[in-house]
Design a protein around this motif. Sequence first.
Motif, PDB file in Angstrom:
ATOM      1  N   LYS A   6       0.839  -1.184   0.000  1.00  0.00           N
ATOM      2  CA  LYS A   6       0.000   0.000   0.000  1.00  0.00           C
ATOM      3  C   LYS A   6       0.886   1.250   0.000  1.00  0.00           C
ATOM      4  N   PRO A   7       0.402   2.355  -0.607  1.00  0.00           N
ATOM      5  CA  PRO A   7      -0.843   2.515  -1.384  1.00  0.00           C
ATOM      6  C   PRO A   7      -0.711   1.909  -2.771  1.00  0.00           C
ATOM      7  N   ARG A   8      -1.837   1.521  -3.362  1.00  0.00           N
ATOM      8  CA  ARG A   8      -1.813   0.812  -4.639  1.00  0.00           C
ATOM      9  C   ARG A   8      -2.191   1.690  -5.828  1.00  0.00           C
ATOM     10  N   TYR A   9      -2.651   2.892  -5.620  1.00  0.00           N
ATOM     11  CA  TYR A   9      -2.977   3.838  -6.703  1.00  0.00           C
ATOM     12  C   TYR A   9      -3.889   3.200  -7.758  1.00  0.00           C
ATOM     13  N   LEU A  10      -5.007   2.666  -7.285  1.00  0.00           N
ATOM     14  CA  LEU A  10      -5.953   2.001  -8.182  1.00  0.00           C
ATOM     15  C   LEU A  10      -6.496   2.964  -9.232  1.00  0.00           C
ATOM     16  N   GLN A  11      -6.744   4.214  -8.841  1.00  0.00           N
ATOM     17  CA  GLN A  11      -7.279   5.191  -9.783  1.00  0.00           C
ATOM     18  C   GLN A  11      -6.320   5.435 -10.938  1.00  0.00           C
ATOM     19  N   ASP A  12      -5.025   5.512 -10.638  1.00  0.00           N
ATOM     20  CA  ASP A  12      -4.026   5.696 -11.696  1.00  0.00           C
ATOM     21  C   ASP A  12      -3.990   4.492 -12.633  1.00  0.00           C
ATOM     22  N   SER A  13      -4.124   3.294 -12.075  1.00  0.00           N
ATOM     23  CA  SER A  13      -4.124   2.085 -12.908  1.00  0.00           C
ATOM     24  C   SER A  13      -5.320   2.064 -13.845  1.00  0.00           C
ATOM     25  N   LEU A  14      -6.504   2.416 -13.324  1.00  0.00           N
ATOM     26  CA  LEU A  14      -7.701   2.441 -14.165  1.00  0.00           C
ATOM     27  C   LEU A  14      -7.583   3.504 -15.258  1.00  0.00           C
ATOM     28  N   LEU A  15      -6.993   4.642 -14.922  1.00  0.00           N
ATOM     29  CA  LEU A  15      -6.803   5.693 -15.924  1.00  0.00           C
ATOM     30  C   LEU A  15      -5.882   5.220 -17.039  1.00  0.00           C
ATOM     31  N   GLN A  16      -4.793   4.548 -16.677  1.00  0.00           N
ATOM     32  CA  GLN A  16      -3.868   4.026 -17.682  1.00  0.00           C
ATOM     33  C   GLN A  16      -4.523   2.931 -18.524  1.00  0.00           C
ATOM     34  N   MET A  17      -5.357   2.106 -17.906  1.00  0.00           N
ATOM     35  CA  MET A  17      -6.075   1.087 -18.676  1.00  0.00           C
ATOM     36  C   MET A  17      -6.985   1.721 -19.715  1.00  0.00           C
ATOM     37  N   ASP A  18      -7.631   2.816 -19.328  1.00  0.00           N
ATOM     38  CA  ASP A  18      -8.494   3.518 -20.274  1.00  0.00           C
ATOM     39  C   ASP A  18      -7.687   4.130 -21.412  1.00  0.00           C
ATOM     40  N   ILE A  19      -6.552   4.736 -21.080  1.00  0.00           N
ATOM     41  CA  ILE A  19      -5.709   5.358 -22.105  1.00  0.00           C
ATOM     42  C   ILE A  19      -5.163   4.307 -23.062  1.00  0.00           C
ATOM     43  N   ILE A  20      -4.687   3.196 -22.499  1.00  0.00           N
ATOM     44  CA  ILE A  20      -4.063   2.161 -23.335  1.00  0.00           C
ATOM     45  C   ILE A  20      -5.104   1.355 -24.094  1.00  0.00           C
ATOM     46  N   GLY A  21      -6.174   0.940 -23.412  1.00  0.00           N
ATOM     47  CA  GLY A  21      -7.176   0.092 -24.045  1.00  0.00           C
ATOM     48  C   GLY A  21      -8.077   0.839 -24.999  1.00  0.00           C
ATOM     49  N   THR A  22      -8.804   1.830 -24.480  1.00  0.00           N
ATOM     50  CA  THR A  22      -9.727   2.598 -25.323  1.00  0.00           C
ATOM     51  C   THR A  22      -8.992   3.393 -26.379  1.00  0.00           C
ATOM     52  N   GLY A  23      -7.846   3.949 -26.015  1.00  0.00           N
ATOM     53  CA  GLY A  23      -7.099   4.755 -26.978  1.00  0.00           C
ATOM     54  C   GLY A  23      -6.511   3.967 -28.129  1.00  0.00           C
ATOM     55  N   SER A  24      -6.307   2.670 -27.921  1.00  0.00           N
ATOM     56  CA  SER A  24      -5.687   1.842 -28.971  1.00  0.00           C
ATOM     57  C   SER A  24      -6.705   1.068 -29.791  1.00  0.00           C
ATOM     58  N   ILE A  25      -7.977   1.145 -29.446  1.00  0.00           N
ATOM     59  CA  ILE A  25      -8.968   0.250 -30.045  1.00  0.00           C
ATOM     60  C   ILE A  25      -9.104   0.481 -31.549  1.00  0.00           C
ATOM     61  N   VAL A  26      -9.023   1.738 -31.994  1.00  0.00           N
ATOM     62  CA  VAL A  26      -9.221   2.024 -33.427  1.00  0.00           C
ATOM     63  C   VAL A  26      -8.105   1.410 -34.265  1.00  0.00           C
ATOM     64  N   ILE A  27      -6.870   1.635 -33.855  1.00  0.00           N
ATOM     65  CA  ILE A  27      -5.750   1.112 -34.642  1.00  0.00           C
ATOM     66  C   ILE A  27      -5.716  -0.411 -34.598  1.00  0.00           C
ATOM     67  N   ILE A  28      -6.166  -1.005 -33.491  1.00  0.00           N
ATOM     68  CA  ILE A  28      -6.194  -2.466 -33.386  1.00  0.00           C
ATOM     69  C   ILE A  28      -7.280  -3.040 -34.288  1.00  0.00           C
ATOM     70  N   VAL A  29      -8.437  -2.392 -34.327  1.00  0.00           N
ATOM     71  CA  VAL A  29      -9.522  -2.858 -35.199  1.00  0.00           C
ATOM     72  C   VAL A  29      -9.093  -2.807 -36.662  1.00  0.00           C
ATOM     73  N   ILE A  30      -8.489  -1.696 -37.068  1.00  0.00           N
ATOM     74  CA  ILE A  30      -8.038  -1.559 -38.461  1.00  0.00           C
ATOM     75  C   ILE A  30      -6.966  -2.589 -38.784  1.00  0.00           C
ATOM     76  N   THR A  31      -5.995  -2.732 -37.889  1.00  0.00           N
ATOM     77  CA  THR A  31      -4.911  -3.696 -38.118  1.00  0.00           C
ATOM     78  C   THR A  31      -5.448  -5.120 -38.221  1.00  0.00           C
ATOM     79  N   GLY A  32      -6.307  -5.506 -37.281  1.00  0.00           N
ATOM     80  CA  GLY A  32      -6.847  -6.864 -37.287  1.00  0.00           C
ATOM     81  C   GLY A  32      -7.693  -7.150 -38.511  1.00  0.00           C
ATOM     82  N   PHE A  33      -8.535  -6.195 -38.905  1.00  0.00           N
ATOM     83  CA  PHE A  33      -9.430  -6.405 -40.049  1.00  0.00           C
ATOM     84  C   PHE A  33      -8.642  -6.650 -41.331  1.00  0.00           C
TER      85      PHE A  33
END
Length: 243
Positions: A28-55
């Motif tokens: 502790k402390p685990r900074y859960l809020q920072d982890s969730l923010l980074q997950m949103d930046i990495i996951g949601t932010g990359s979804i478009v390029i991943i969809v195009i690449t995969g298709f």
Amino acid sequence: MNFLYRFLYEIQEFTRLCSQAVANLFRKPRYLQDSLLQMDIIGTGSIVIIVITGFFMGGVLALQSAKSLRDFGAVNLTGQLVTLALVRELGPVLTALMVAGRVGSGITSELGSMVVTEQINAMRALGTDPIKKLVTPRMLATTTMLPLLTIVADFCGLVGGWIVSFYSLSLNTNLYWSTALRALSYNDVIEGLMKPVFFGFIIGMIGCYYGLRTQGGTRGVGISTTRAVVTASILVLIMDFFL
């Protein structure tokens, strides 16, 4: 000899950073809020390029494999080839390379900018561990989100292969999907989802490592970013071979 010493020193420092980042998950402390923010930046932010690449990756696989299969009268196995190539190899690897280019460079430039503007030293002066605050959430986010992005890339690749097979190869839709899904085994799925876990860890830690070791002002940020992307991409390919 100096190169060897420097190489061993880099491995030692990278291993130490990795061990500290992993150990911080249980402190502790685990900074859960920072982890969730980074997950949103990495996951949601990359979804478009991943969809195009995969298709388009699936579409290209269908086109290229059909050329060889047509010589043997086995065009109906296109779905099987596309599925196995995507799930076992190309899906995890190309997703990791795309994320390394987008996310790895972003992590390095962000942390590098904080280093050259003395923000890291300010955090230490205030009693905050920069590894726990900055490195661990980013490592956790890349390790968690890359398998999910790989699933998206695999699905989009199958859809791309189906569209190409249906309109260019006149392959029956039910035949394509039945052969594609029957070709998958439990081990194929596990292998295809285990690789991104290792790839995500590598990408996150390489980005953080080079970011925290940035020197030389804004020019050093650019150099560190380039090194991080190149190193992460090479390590992803090497790790894929051993896995």
